[in-house]
Design a protein around this motif. Structure first.
Motif, PDB file in Angstrom:
ATOM      1  N   THR A 199       0.863  -1.176   0.000  1.00 59.53           N
ATOM      2  CA  THR A 199       0.000   0.000   0.000  1.00 59.53           C
ATOM      3  C   THR A 199       0.907   1.236   0.000  1.00 59.53           C
ATOM      4  O   THR A 199       2.064   1.161   0.439  1.00 59.53           O
ATOM      5  CB  THR A 199      -0.923   0.013   1.226  1.00 59.53           C
ATOM      6  OG1 THR A 199      -0.108  -0.124   2.410  1.00 59.53           O
ATOM      7  CG2 THR A 199      -1.914  -1.127   1.169  1.00 59.53           C
TER       8      THR A 199
ATOM      9  N   TYR B 135       0.575  -2.210   4.612  1.00 57.47           N
ATOM     10  CA  TYR B 135       0.246  -3.578   4.222  1.00 57.47           C
ATOM     11  C   TYR B 135       0.960  -3.959   2.925  1.00 57.47           C
ATOM     12  O   TYR B 135       1.280  -3.099   2.102  1.00 57.47           O
ATOM     13  CB  TYR B 135      -1.263  -3.744   3.980  1.00 57.47           C
ATOM     14  CG  TYR B 135      -2.107  -3.505   5.204  1.00 57.47           C
ATOM     15  CD1 TYR B 135      -2.058  -4.383   6.279  1.00 57.47           C
ATOM     16  CD2 TYR B 135      -2.951  -2.401   5.273  1.00 57.47           C
ATOM     17  CE1 TYR B 135      -2.842  -4.168   7.403  1.00 57.47           C
ATOM     18  CE2 TYR B 135      -3.736  -2.180   6.394  1.00 57.47           C
ATOM     19  CZ  TYR B 135      -3.674  -3.065   7.459  1.00 57.47           C
ATOM     20  OH  TYR B 135      -4.428  -2.851   8.566  1.00 57.47           O
TER      21      TYR B 135
ATOM     22  N   PHE C 282       0.245  -6.993  -0.146  1.00 55.81           N
ATOM     23  CA  PHE C 282      -0.664  -8.020  -0.642  1.00 55.81           C
ATOM     24  C   PHE C 282       0.135  -8.987  -1.518  1.00 55.81           C
ATOM     25  O   PHE C 282       0.891  -8.553  -2.381  1.00 55.81           O
ATOM     26  CB  PHE C 282      -1.779  -7.394  -1.493  1.00 55.81           C
ATOM     27  CG  PHE C 282      -2.725  -6.525  -0.709  1.00 55.81           C
ATOM     28  CD1 PHE C 282      -3.944  -7.024  -0.265  1.00 55.81           C
ATOM     29  CD2 PHE C 282      -2.409  -5.209  -0.424  1.00 55.81           C
ATOM     30  CE1 PHE C 282      -4.824  -6.229   0.463  1.00 55.81           C
ATOM     31  CE2 PHE C 282      -3.272  -4.407   0.295  1.00 55.81           C
ATOM     32  CZ  PHE C 282      -4.478  -4.913   0.749  1.00 55.81           C
TER      33      PHE C 282
ATOM     34  N   VAL D 248      -2.833 -10.853   3.151  1.00 61.36           N
ATOM     35  CA  VAL D 248      -2.558  -9.472   3.532  1.00 61.36           C
ATOM     36  C   VAL D 248      -1.517  -9.500   4.658  1.00 61.36           C
ATOM     37  O   VAL D 248      -1.742 -10.133   5.700  1.00 61.36           O
ATOM     38  CB  VAL D 248      -3.833  -8.746   3.992  1.00 61.36           C
ATOM     39  CG1 VAL D 248      -3.526  -7.280   4.287  1.00 61.36           C
ATOM     40  CG2 VAL D 248      -4.921  -8.864   2.943  1.00 61.36           C
TER      41      VAL D 248
ATOM     42  N   ASP E  97       0.751  -7.551   7.386  1.00 63.30           N
ATOM     43  CA  ASP E  97       0.969  -6.338   8.186  1.00 63.30           C
ATOM     44  C   ASP E  97       2.484  -6.126   8.241  1.00 63.30           C
ATOM     45  O   ASP E  97       3.208  -6.907   8.868  1.00 63.30           O
ATOM     46  CB  ASP E  97       0.381  -6.539   9.583  1.00 63.30           C
ATOM     47  CG  ASP E  97       0.508  -5.293  10.442  1.00 63.30           C
ATOM     48  OD1 ASP E  97       1.571  -4.632  10.378  1.00 63.30           O
ATOM     49  OD2 ASP E  97      -0.460  -4.978  11.164  1.00 63.30           O
TER      50      ASP E  97
ATOM     51  N   ARG F  82      -4.811 -11.335   7.060  1.00 58.80           N
ATOM     52  CA  ARG F  82      -6.034 -11.757   6.372  1.00 58.80           C
ATOM     53  C   ARG F  82      -5.663 -12.706   5.238  1.00 58.80           C
ATOM     54  O   ARG F  82      -4.611 -12.582   4.627  1.00 58.80           O
ATOM     55  CB  ARG F  82      -6.765 -10.574   5.717  1.00 58.80           C
ATOM     56  CG  ARG F  82      -7.464  -9.650   6.657  1.00 58.80           C
ATOM     57  CD  ARG F  82      -8.811 -10.216   7.147  1.00 58.80           C
ATOM     58  NE  ARG F  82      -9.612  -9.164   7.729  1.00 58.80           N
ATOM     59  CZ  ARG F  82      -9.342  -8.561   8.899  1.00 58.80           C
ATOM     60  NH1 ARG F  82      -8.298  -8.915   9.595  1.00 58.80           N
ATOM     61  NH2 ARG F  82     -10.145  -7.610   9.356  1.00 58.80           N
TER      62      ARG F  82
ATOM     63  N   VAL G 145     -10.485  -5.113  -3.305  1.00 59.04           N
ATOM     64  CA  VAL G 145     -10.362  -5.231  -1.852  1.00 59.04           C
ATOM     65  C   VAL G 145     -10.396  -3.839  -1.225  1.00 59.04           C
ATOM     66  O   VAL G 145      -9.696  -2.927  -1.678  1.00 59.04           O
ATOM     67  CB  VAL G 145      -9.038  -5.936  -1.475  1.00 59.04           C
ATOM     68  CG1 VAL G 145      -8.835  -5.957   0.043  1.00 59.04           C
ATOM     69  CG2 VAL G 145      -9.007  -7.347  -2.035  1.00 59.04           C
TER      70      VAL G 145
ATOM     71  N   VAL H 190      -9.102  -1.668   1.315  1.00 63.27           N
ATOM     72  CA  VAL H 190      -7.851  -1.768   2.084  1.00 63.27           C
ATOM     73  C   VAL H 190      -8.085  -1.381   3.547  1.00 63.27           C
ATOM     74  O   VAL H 190      -7.471  -1.945   4.462  1.00 63.27           O
ATOM     75  CB  VAL H 190      -6.771  -0.879   1.434  1.00 63.27           C
ATOM     76  CG1 VAL H 190      -5.525  -0.798   2.318  1.00 63.27           C
ATOM     77  CG2 VAL H 190      -6.397  -1.414   0.054  1.00 63.27           C
TER      78      VAL H 190
ATOM     79  N   ARG I 291     -10.788  -1.803   5.358  1.00 62.03           N
ATOM     80  CA  ARG I 291     -11.479  -2.871   6.090  1.00 62.03           C
ATOM     81  C   ARG I 291     -10.825  -4.242   5.883  1.00 62.03           C
ATOM     82  O   ARG I 291     -11.214  -5.210   6.538  1.00 62.03           O
ATOM     83  CB  ARG I 291     -12.932  -2.938   5.617  1.00 62.03           C
ATOM     84  CG  ARG I 291     -13.722  -1.704   5.970  1.00 62.03           C
ATOM     85  CD  ARG I 291     -15.133  -1.870   5.481  1.00 62.03           C
ATOM     86  NE  ARG I 291     -15.958  -0.711   5.801  1.00 62.03           N
ATOM     87  CZ  ARG I 291     -17.192  -0.567   5.399  1.00 62.03           C
ATOM     88  NH1 ARG I 291     -17.759  -1.489   4.650  1.00 62.03           N
ATOM     89  NH2 ARG I 291     -17.880   0.508   5.727  1.00 62.03           N
ATOM     90  N   LEU I 292      -9.943  -4.311   4.939  1.00 55.08           N
ATOM     91  CA  LEU I 292      -9.308  -5.594   4.594  1.00 55.08           C
ATOM     92  C   LEU I 292     -10.353  -6.659   4.288  1.00 55.08           C
ATOM     93  O   LEU I 292     -10.339  -7.770   4.836  1.00 55.08           O
ATOM     94  CB  LEU I 292      -8.354  -6.061   5.703  1.00 55.08           C
ATOM     95  CG  LEU I 292      -7.133  -5.184   5.940  1.00 55.08           C
ATOM     96  CD1 LEU I 292      -6.234  -5.794   7.006  1.00 55.08           C
ATOM     97  CD2 LEU I 292      -6.334  -4.945   4.665  1.00 55.08           C
ATOM     98  N   GLU I 293     -11.247  -6.297   3.394  1.00 57.10           N
ATOM     99  CA  GLU I 293     -12.259  -7.261   2.964  1.00 57.10           C
ATOM    100  C   GLU I 293     -12.557  -7.048   1.482  1.00 57.10           C
ATOM    101  O   GLU I 293     -12.341  -5.962   0.945  1.00 57.10           O
ATOM    102  CB  GLU I 293     -13.529  -7.135   3.791  1.00 57.10           C
ATOM    103  CG  GLU I 293     -14.179  -5.778   3.677  1.00 57.10           C
ATOM    104  CD  GLU I 293     -15.368  -5.634   4.620  1.00 57.10           C
ATOM    105  OE1 GLU I 293     -15.357  -6.287   5.676  1.00 57.10           O
ATOM    106  OE2 GLU I 293     -16.281  -4.862   4.288  1.00 57.10           O
TER     107      GLU I 293
END
Lengths: 377, 636
Positions: B313, B318, B320, B331, B333, B362, B395, B397, B399-401
């Motif tokens: 990011t 983050y 990915f 995901v 951290d 995630r 995605v 970012v 909410r990470l969903e």
């Protein structure tokens, strides 16, 4: 009385020359009076230095015990087979100016050093014709290797290997010693086979051999190559001449005429020449009795060699009419058996049988060397 | 028979007919070359619906547009990133693989792997401006900071083309290593990184070593070759933002190929992770080597096969990483990752399966076969190109969903071949999801290493991986020739000996086999477009037939006589001495050679491993003849 006068005069001349040695340095030919030597004593893996190649600010030296990288006046790295080098005996180095890759001729094949990693090409693992490689050169995407069994050419884009030997090129002998890349041609020094010229666009060969075909006698002085035992070849980009060092004298060809030199009637230190280099109006000869340089505009020769007795440097200047001056300098080449050399700006690097020498060009004073004659032949 | 399977039937008929005609012509004209011409009968593929197959995606500098490279339809799509809809399409060369955006955002460059070109496209109008020539098999590409030079990784040529964009000509080519794929410009623009998919060629009984090539953009020369031991298949390259001592993440596959494959049943056989490459700040390469740490993305009992895309990011919080064969994006951290790496500074993490839990926050489901991933410049969304269902997973970012799935278009009908390709890239059929077919056959090809497949005994019967390109008519299969057809190869035997699972059902197997049979051969770069041989190739052809090579390598059947023979390659570690005669199509791309991968180059087959003249009587050949023979072999 007369003797004392003569002695006093000589002392005065000698003292004056000593003071003026640096002053002689800037004119053609230059005089190199400041030498720095690299030997086993200060980090070289071997005193026998077989080749030297300047790569910008870096200097690569091939020895009998590995490849040496010198930068900023210091030995930075010594590469051996443990580091991935094909063989410990390094006989030639060529730098691909476009890619920065370094190609290394060894007695165990060809190595490419790129990004800190060696990749090796041998007779067993690639199309290289023989593992005893004496010289290597880069011409655009082609890498040429001179070997004991002929010449190999690698197309680095397609991976194709080509072989040129007595089977498909006008070689009396396949034993190739040196390569010089010109603008449209490539010259090869063939031990016993003279000089071979390869036309890049046309893909055809032209041999240059000794017209008198005599092994050791020069019958026709400027009618052709001085001898077929050619140890190296150099191309002068300024004059477009090629020069060939043989074990029986020095030959140059300007496209129309030959210019041959023997030690008997010139300032050439010896007819046994291991390598030659040329640029501007100069041609250099690496002989078994010192390093000679000819300015062929002024016809002035200078030979550098160490004085075995004193350890100091001896500079022999031979001017027109074979007038000879002898100077001495506090520093000298590591040895008088000269194997190879290269230019770094105005400086020179010299491979000798007892170490690598760096001759520094001092720019502040200029005088013509042949103005200071001590005697004549 | 369903409509979806119709093309397969049609293909088979035409394929046989075309092959027969080719063969008859070859015999009639006495032309080995003609007979050798690869049958252009991939009609199953030709009649396939034109799937998009998105493989790569990049944002415009302002984040308004997303450019998506569609490998299957030879197209580049422009997507409105906010409205999330396709707004434009331009047809490019054959098999496009990557896109680079010029620094001003006005020009796009698309690499065309099978055309050996780059399409230069006006970003506003999506019109092709010009086509630039590259080396062989261009894939990854990037411009430098000024947009003056384009760096292109040539996967077949094993090099990198530097193209002067003002003049539109290649100015130099730098050697990468093997199959360079992905390219990234460093944030300070001083370096270009190139990942090599295949490892260095090395001893077949040693772990592989892969290379990340580092190019100095000022010198336009290779500055360093970062060696990463024990791994293969380096993929996308992501650089952490905003820190002086930055680091790279490069996904990889870590095979235990020297161990018997039966160990799959115990897990930890193929592991998947990423190299964390720390570059010495301001240090001169190659004197100072970067620090490389390997960490796995797998969990103890669940694997994430096919690590591929990687991106940070913009704030660096983050990262990915997509897992192409697990249909997952992990995901990471990065604060946790860095803390973990500091804590485990001296530990060897390369084989630890308990690492990912420390920094993976995630695991998000994606579409099928996720490849590249890109994050919008505002850092709000990550977009993932799902190669085998023509979608983008979006995605959120923050909410990470998964926020949405964007359909790019393309046929809705799913053909048998498409289903087969999806199965080929699906690791769920393997115990704990350790690998899919595509894991060891990247780009439908090979992974460049030898495997202990055949017996449960350590060190015995190692065999080199073989390509799947153009194998439809080369039965039997496997080095021991025990599998008479691909159905046997991919069916129960794969389930039992490779996947250690139930494997594919009958319908799935049929689709998978159809796909494998449809895998085409790439264009031959060593053969002139008009088929004319060079003098060296002509001489080599004469050697080939004079030495009776065609006895075992007959041109009419892809240069394989389709039986086993003893060429003296067996070692004391081999149970059998007879090995399947391999086909020679595109043989220059299938190193290493011989059944165990012992011969690293074509030359070595004869110089080192034919001492008894069992692999043809070659000991009387000159070096020139051998070189010529090899030049001819490369044309097949």
């Amino acid at each position: 009385m007369e003797g004392n006068k003569r002695r006093s005069f000589r002392v005065l001349v000698a003292a004056w020359l000593l003071v003026c040695v640096p002053a002689l340095a800037a004119q053609h030919p230059h005089l190199y009076t400041k030498w720095e030597n690299y030997t086993r004593a200060n980090g070289m893996p071997d005193d026998k230095v077989l080749c030297v190649t300047v790569d910008g600010q870096r200097v690569w030296a091939g020895t009998e015990s590995g490849l040496v990288l010198i930068a900023e006046g210091k030995i930075q790295r010594v590469f051996t087979p443990q580091d991935g080098l094909a063989h410990r005996v390094v006989t030639g180095v060529a730098v691909d100016r476009r890619t920065g890759d370094v190609w290394i001729a060894t007695f165990g094949g060809l190595s490419r050093y790129s990004g800190g990693v060696f990749q090796n090409f041998t007779n067993m693992t690639s199309g290289l014709v023989n593992d005893i490689v004496y010289a290597v050169a880069v011409q655009n995407e082609y890498v040429w290797a001179a070997t004991t069994a002929g010449i190999s050419r690698l197309n680095t884009r397609t991976g194709e290997w080509s072989i040129f030997s007595d089977r498909n090129a006008p070689m009396h002998e396949p034993w190739s010693y040196g390569i010089a890349v010109a603008e449209k041609k490539i010259y090869f020094a063939v031990w016993g086979g003279g000089v071979l010229e390869y036309d890049i666009a046309g893909g055809y060969w032209k041999p240059y051999t000794d017209p008198d075909e005599e092994m050791e006698i020069v019958l026709f002085r400027n009618q052709g190559l001085i001898h077929v035992i050619v140890s190296s070849v150099a191309f002068n980009p300024d004059t477009k001449m090629f020069w060939a060092s043989t074990y029986f004298g020095l030959s140059g060809y300007d496209g129309r005429n030959w210019h041959n030199y023997l030690s008997t009637d010139s300032g050439l230190a010896s007819d046994f020449i291991n390598a030659t280099q040329s640029r501007g109006d100069e041609v250099w000869a690496c002989t078994d009795k010192g390093l000679s340089v000819l300015n062929y505009k002024t016809n002035a020769w200078v030979t550098y060699r160490p004085d075995a007795g004193t350890g100091r440097g001896e500079i022999i200047i031979t001017g027109p009419g074979n007038k000879v001056s002898r100077l001495d300098s506090p520093d000298s080449l590591a040895h008088n058996y000269i194997v190879n050399m290269d230019f770094q700006g105005e400086d020179i690097w010299v491979a000798t049988a007892k170490g690598l020498s760096h001759g520094t060009y001092e720019t502040h004073k200029e005088r013509k060397p042949h103005e200071h004659t001590e005697n004549s032949r | 028979m369903s409509a979806a399977r119709m093309p397969q039937r049609i293909r088979s008929g035409w394929s046989r007919l075309a092959l027969s005609i080719t063969g008859v012509l070859a015999v009639a004209l006495g032309s080995p070359w003609l007979a050798a011409a690869p049958p252009q009968t991939r009609t199953a593929r030709n009649l396939e619906p034109s799937y998009l197959t998105p493989v790569e995606l990049k944002f415009s500098p302002d984040g308004a547009r997303l450019y998506v490279v569609c490998e299957g339809s030879d197209a580049l799509l422009a997507v409105d990133a906010r409205a999330r809809r396709v707004i434009g399409r331009v047809r490019v060369g054959h098999k496009p693989r990557d896109v680079a955006v010029s620094p001003d955002g006005k020009t796009l460059y698309v690499s065309n792997e099978w055309s050996d070109t780059v399409s230069e496209i006006d970003a506003a109008s999506l019109k092709i401006r010009r086509t630039l020539q590259t080396g062989w098999g261009p894939i990854g590409l990037t411009t430098d900071r000024t947009g003056a030079i384009l760096y292109v990784a040539n996967s077949i040529g094993d090099d990198v083309s530097l193209i002067d964009l003002r003049r539109g000509v290649e100015i130099k080519r730098l050697a990468a290593w093997r199959s360079p794929h992905y390219v990234a410009l460093s944030r300070d623009a001083r370096r270009v990184y190139v990942s090599n998919l295949l490892p260095h060629l090395g001893p077949y009984d040693q772990p592989p070593v892969s290379e990340l090539t580092v190019i100095d953009t000022a010198k336009q020369a290779v500055a360093a070759r970062v060696l990463i031991p024990g791994v293969i298949e380096l993929r996308h390259i992501a650089e952490a933002p905003g820190k002086p001592a930055s680091y790279l993440l490069v996904p990889f596959l870590r095979p235990k190929n020297l161990n018997p494959l039966i160990q799959v049943a115990q897990g930890w056989f193929l592991t998947h992770g990423m190299a964390v490459v720390r570059l010495p700040a301001g240090a001169a390469f190659p004197e100072t080597h970067p620090q490389v740490t390997q960490v796995l993305l797998d969990d103890l009992d669940s694997y994430y096969a096919g690590p591929n895309g990687a991106v940070f990011t913009p704030d660096g919080r983050y990262a990915f990483v997509t897992s192409s064969e697990a249909n997952v994006v992990s995901v990471i951290d990065t604060t946790r990752l860095e803390r973990f790496l500091r804590r485990k500074k001296d530990a060897d993490l390369s084989n630890r399966l308990d690492s990912a839990a420390e920094f993976v926050v995630r695991r998000l489901r994606t579409g099928l076969n996720p490849a590249a991933v890109a994050v919008s410049p505002d850092g709000q969304s990550a977009f993932i190109a799902n190669r085998l269902d023509d979608t983008l997973t979006v995605v959120n970012v923050r909410r990470l969903e998964v926020q949405s799935v964007l359909r790019l278009g393309g046929p809705k009908e799913i053909s048998a071949l498409r289903r087969g390709e999806q199965l080929f890239h699906d690791a769920h059929f393997c115990f704990q999801g350790q690998f899919a077919c595509g894991t060891c056959h990247p780009d439908d090809h090979l992974d460049g290493v030898a495997w202990n497949l055949e017996t449960p005994q350590l060190g015995r019967d190692r065999v080199a991986n073989r390509t799947l390109r153009g194998i439809a008519e080369t039965a039997p299969y496997k080095w021991n020739g025990h599998n008479p057809d691909i159905e046997t190869q991919c069916g129960p035997r794969t389930a039992k000996f490779l996947f250690h699972s139930e494997g594919f059902d009958a319908g799935q197997l049929k689709d998978l086999v159809a796909f494998v049979k449809s895998i085409p051969l790439p264009p031959n770069r060593h053969l002139a477009a008009d088929g004319q041989l060079t003098p060296a190739q002509e001489r080599g052809k004469a050697v080939f037939f004079r030495k009776k090579c065609e006895t075992c390598h007959p041109p009419a059947t892809h240069y394989t006589a389709k039986y086993g023979t003893d060429v003296g390659s067996a070692t004391k570690f081999d149970t059998a001495g007879l090995f399947d005669i391999p086909q020679l199509d595109r043989v220059y791309q299938t190193a290493p050679y011989l059944h165990n991968g012992e011969a690293l180059t074509l030359e070595e087959i004869w110089t080192l491993y034919n001492l008894e003249d069992k692999h043809g009587v070659t000991s009387d050949m000159t070096k020139e003849q051998l070189n010529d023979l090899i030049e001819y072999l490369k044309t097949l």
